[in-house]
Design a protein around this motif. Structure first.
Motif, PDB file in Angstrom:
ATOM      1  N   ASP A 106       0.844  -1.210   0.000  1.00  0.00           N
ATOM      2  CA  ASP A 106       0.000   0.000   0.000  1.00  0.00           C
ATOM      3  C   ASP A 106       0.869   1.246   0.000  1.00  0.00           C
ATOM      4  OD1 ASP A 106      -2.318  -1.419   0.010  1.00  0.00           O
ATOM      5  OD2 ASP A 106      -2.760  -1.134   2.159  1.00  0.00           O
ATOM      6  N   VAL A 107       1.861   1.245   0.897  1.00  0.00           N
ATOM      7  CA  VAL A 107       2.734   2.413   1.032  1.00  0.00           C
ATOM      8  C   VAL A 107       3.433   2.700  -0.293  1.00  0.00           C
ATOM      9  CG1 VAL A 107       4.892   3.203   2.100  1.00  0.00           C
ATOM     10  CG2 VAL A 107       3.070   2.241   3.518  1.00  0.00           C
ATOM     11  N   ARG A 108       3.874   1.654  -0.962  1.00  0.00           N
ATOM     12  CA  ARG A 108       4.596   1.843  -2.235  1.00  0.00           C
ATOM     13  C   ARG A 108       3.693   2.427  -3.317  1.00  0.00           C
ATOM     14  NH1 ARG A 108       7.391  -3.326  -0.742  1.00  0.00           N
ATOM     15  NH2 ARG A 108       9.451  -2.624  -0.079  1.00  0.00           N
ATOM     16  N   ARG A 109       2.392   2.200  -3.204  1.00  0.00           N
ATOM     17  CA  ARG A 109       1.463   2.796  -4.176  1.00  0.00           C
ATOM     18  C   ARG A 109       1.074   4.217  -3.800  1.00  0.00           C
ATOM     19  NH1 ARG A 109      -3.487   0.990  -4.140  1.00  0.00           N
ATOM     20  NH2 ARG A 109      -3.309  -0.336  -2.295  1.00  0.00           N
ATOM     21  N   GLY A 110       1.582   4.678  -2.647  1.00  0.00           N
ATOM     22  CA  GLY A 110       1.212   6.019  -2.213  1.00  0.00           C
ATOM     23  C   GLY A 110      -0.070   6.035  -1.402  1.00  0.00           C
ATOM     24  N   MET A 111      -0.499   4.853  -0.965  1.00  0.00           N
ATOM     25  CA  MET A 111      -1.667   4.769  -0.089  1.00  0.00           C
ATOM     26  C   MET A 111      -1.135   4.404   1.303  1.00  0.00           C
ATOM     27  SD  MET A 111      -3.975   5.571  -2.193  1.00  0.00           S
ATOM     28  CE  MET A 111      -5.370   5.387  -1.103  1.00  0.00           C
ATOM     29  N   ILE A 112      -1.412   5.265   2.270  1.00  0.00           N
ATOM     30  CA  ILE A 112      -0.762   5.102   3.570  1.00  0.00           C
ATOM     31  C   ILE A 112      -1.753   4.603   4.619  1.00  0.00           C
ATOM     32  CG2 ILE A 112       0.699   6.222   5.299  1.00  0.00           C
ATOM     33  CD1 ILE A 112       1.782   6.459   2.432  1.00  0.00           C
ATOM     34  N   PRO A 113      -1.630   3.331   5.033  1.00  0.00           N
ATOM     35  CA  PRO A 113      -2.491   2.854   6.125  1.00  0.00           C
ATOM     36  C   PRO A 113      -2.304   3.778   7.338  1.00  0.00           C
ATOM     37  CG  PRO A 113      -1.267   1.038   5.117  1.00  0.00           C
ATOM     38  CD  PRO A 113      -0.694   2.308   4.578  1.00  0.00           C
ATOM     39  N   ALA A 114      -3.381   4.409   7.768  1.00  0.00           N
ATOM     40  CA  ALA A 114      -3.263   5.498   8.744  1.00  0.00           C
ATOM     41  C   ALA A 114      -2.617   5.062  10.060  1.00  0.00           C
ATOM     42  CB  ALA A 114      -4.641   6.102   9.002  1.00  0.00           C
ATOM     43  N   HIS A 115      -2.767   3.764  10.376  1.00  0.00           N
ATOM     44  CA  HIS A 115      -2.271   3.324  11.695  1.00  0.00           C
ATOM     45  C   HIS A 115      -0.749   3.296  11.787  1.00  0.00           C
ATOM     46  CE1 HIS A 115      -1.119  -0.813  10.490  1.00  0.00           C
ATOM     47  NE2 HIS A 115      -2.069  -0.653   9.584  1.00  0.00           N
TER      48      HIS A 115
END
Lengths: 104, 466
Positions: free
Chosen positions: B10-19
């Motif tokens: 997710d992080v690599r796609r620019g989507m940041i798990p908020a936790h």
């Protein structure tokens, strides 16, 4: 060609380094100097500030040799007896313990 | 761990798990896989200019005495007595030729060598029972410097610092080498904030977008010459090697005029011209960009800004260096230094310090604005709802990953790396991608060191006898 002893250049460089270091310490002298002398030695003492603390600069104007001692080293002097100082004085102008023994 | 690999994707796609901004498990991985390997800034050589000067600094829980020995060598010594593990130095700074543990009085020279233990003969039978010779406080596994900045790594096989920094070194020079003498530091101020360490690192790396909103009041009271905080969108962000930062666009003019515009006096401008490379000068003189905030991965940041000082129309630049030192998933210790060119005129140094204190440091106006956001974010990231939410950190990217604006060409930006004009989260993504790369790679076991150990039959792990 000038005749030179082996290691003369290295000695000159070391002396220049030591002189620069001494000047840097004296740039931050704090308070007056104290001069003590007897018939055998003359010594100049002053407090110098480093960025993070203080040292006591002790210099011999005659030989140009100096040492900057931290409070802990000075306290260690108070633990000594005349024998320690006799041993030091007994080996003039050089350290009591050589560098080879140092790391040990 | 399967959950983590999904998280890293997710992080690599620019989507940041908020936790990730408040999570014990993530913090455990950061400790084990990131701070165990990355180069971490601990201080600057100008903080320990003379033999015996030392400062005490931490990398997570590991305390180090960063000291200049009588031989002028800079070392980082693990601040733990070899006997019972007591901290040897408890003052944060000082000057000493030797250190003495307060517990049982073991003493060490400021290069780490153990010089004495009380009652060596009576208690240990002398060298036969405990070999004092060759014993030394543990040095940091790796230590390296760049422009006097001292970094340590817990990984003895860490690549050389210069290689690790890569092309970010080009930009580091703007902050730390404005003349051949480099910088001198004041501080640090040290305080704790209830916020995750990554937020500050990301913010300084590339968040030009928050300035018009978060820092409105700073502009409204006329602290800056630029009329509007929106000015930030004309600047560019850049990422190069292991760091990146933000810039402001300067008004048209020559190199000299532009450096004067941000408040550098001519004597300093002349030294910059002699010290920086053609390309470094061109970023300012030809391309019209002036560096502002920046971060080097993982937790070192810089800021360069030029507020008004002393009720006049004139602005004056200041530089701050800071680390975001993790305390826990929801707490960070900030160390904030003032930095200034060592050759700058004394009057400049004094005013620049004032400019710094006004904006940053524990009482700085920008600092107050920022931290309120970061604490609030960290709080909210702890809950169950945050675990359902992946934040969008794709600013500057279209859905197909094409960029909203093209990168600046070599003709438009002479610095290395990739630069984009306007708001974007390119740098935050770069930073977190590196973070993901570290978190993905399992840590290898560290060498164990026994203090004068005796061989144990069948002991696991590689043992080094000290």
């Amino acid at each position: 060609m000038t005749v030179r002893w082996d290691g003369e250049d290295e000695d000159a460089r070391a002396a220049a380094r030591a002189a620069a270091e001494r000047r840097a310490l004296l740039d931050h002298q704090h308070g007056p100097e104290i001069v003590l002398a007897n018939e055998f030695a003359e010594i100049r003492v002053c407090r110098v500030e480093t960025r993070n603390g203080s040292r006591l600069l002790i210099e011999s104007p005659k030989s140009g040799q100096w040492v900057a001692l931290c409070p802990f080293e000075l306290e260690a002097l108070t633990w000594q007896n005349p024998r320690t100082f006799s041993a030091m004085i007994g080996r003039p102008f050089g350290p009591l313990l050589g560098h080879d023994e140092e790391d040990t | 761990m399967t959950e983590q690999s999904h998280l890293l994707e997710d992080v690599r796609r620019g989507m940041i798990p908020a936790h990730i901004y408040n999570d014990e498990e993530v913090f455990r991985l950061e400790r084990e896989r990131l701070f165990s390997r990355a180069w971490v800034f601990v201080g600057h050589e100008s903080e320990i200019p003379q033999p015996g000067d030392y400062v005490v600094r931490r990398v997570l829980e590991d305390s180090f005495i960063v000291a200049r020995g009588e031989d002028h060598e800079v070392r980082a010594l693990f601040n733990m007595c070899l006997h019972r593990g007591m901290q040897v130095c408890r003052a944060e700074m000082g000057n000493a030729s030797h250190f003495r543990c307060p517990y049982h009085g073991w003493s060490y020279r400021n290069d780490g060598r153990l010089v004495g233990l009380p009652f060596h003969k009576e208690a240990y039978g002398g060298e036969a029972g405990f070999r004092r010779k060759g014993q030394t406080l543990l040095p940091a596994p790796a230590l390296d410097t760049y422009n006097g900045l001292i970094f340590v790594s817990m990984d003895p096989d860490a690549p050389p610092l210069r290689e690790y920094l890569g092309d970010f070194a080009f930009y580091l020079d703007y902050y730390t080498k404005q003349s051949p003498s480099g910088i001198e530091l004041r501080g640090p101020q040290r305080w704790r904030i209830k916020a995750n360490w990554k937020i500050g690192a990301e913010n300084f790396a590339g968040d030009m977008y928050h300035t018009p909103q978060t820092h409105t009041s700073v502009v409204e009271i006329g602290l800056f010459r630029e009329p509007k905080a929106e000015k930030r969108k004309d600047g560019c962000t850049y990422w190069a090697g292991n760091g990146g930062g933000t810039t402001y666009k300067l008004p048209p003019g020559t190199l000299e005029e532009r450096l004067r515009y941000v408040g550098y006096p001519d004597v300093m401008v002349e030294r910059m011209k002699r010290t920086w490379s053609r390309e470094q000068l061109d970023v300012v003189g030809r391309d019209g960009f002036m560096v502002s905030a920046a971060s080097a991965f993982p937790n070192l940041s810089f800021v360069h800004n030029w507020p008004r000082v002393e009720d006049s129309e004139d602005v004056l630049p200041f530089i701050s260096i800071r680390t975001w030192q993790p305390v826990g998933p929801d707490e960070t210790e900030v160390l904030s230094w003032f930095a200034v060119d060592a050759e700058a005129p004394e009057e400049f140094k004094a005013l620049s310090y004032k400019a710094y204190l006004m904006c940053f440091g524990s009482t700085g106006m920008f600092e107050q604005d920022d931290v309120e956001n970061w604490v609030s974010l960290t709080n909210t990231a702890a809950g169950s709802m945050a675990r359902r939410l992946a934040l969008n950190s794709r600013m500057g990217l279209l859905e197909d990953d094409a960029t909203v604006v093209p990168p600046l060409s070599a003709g438009q930006f002479s610095g290395p790396g990739e630069a984009y004009v306007g708001y974007g989260e390119y740098n935050q993504r770069h930073l977190l991608r590196r973070w993901a790369d570290y978190l993905e790679r399992p840590a290898s076991p560290a060498e164990r060191i026994q203090v004068n150990g005796v061989e144990a039959a069948g002991a696991a792990g590689k043992v080094v006898r000290a």
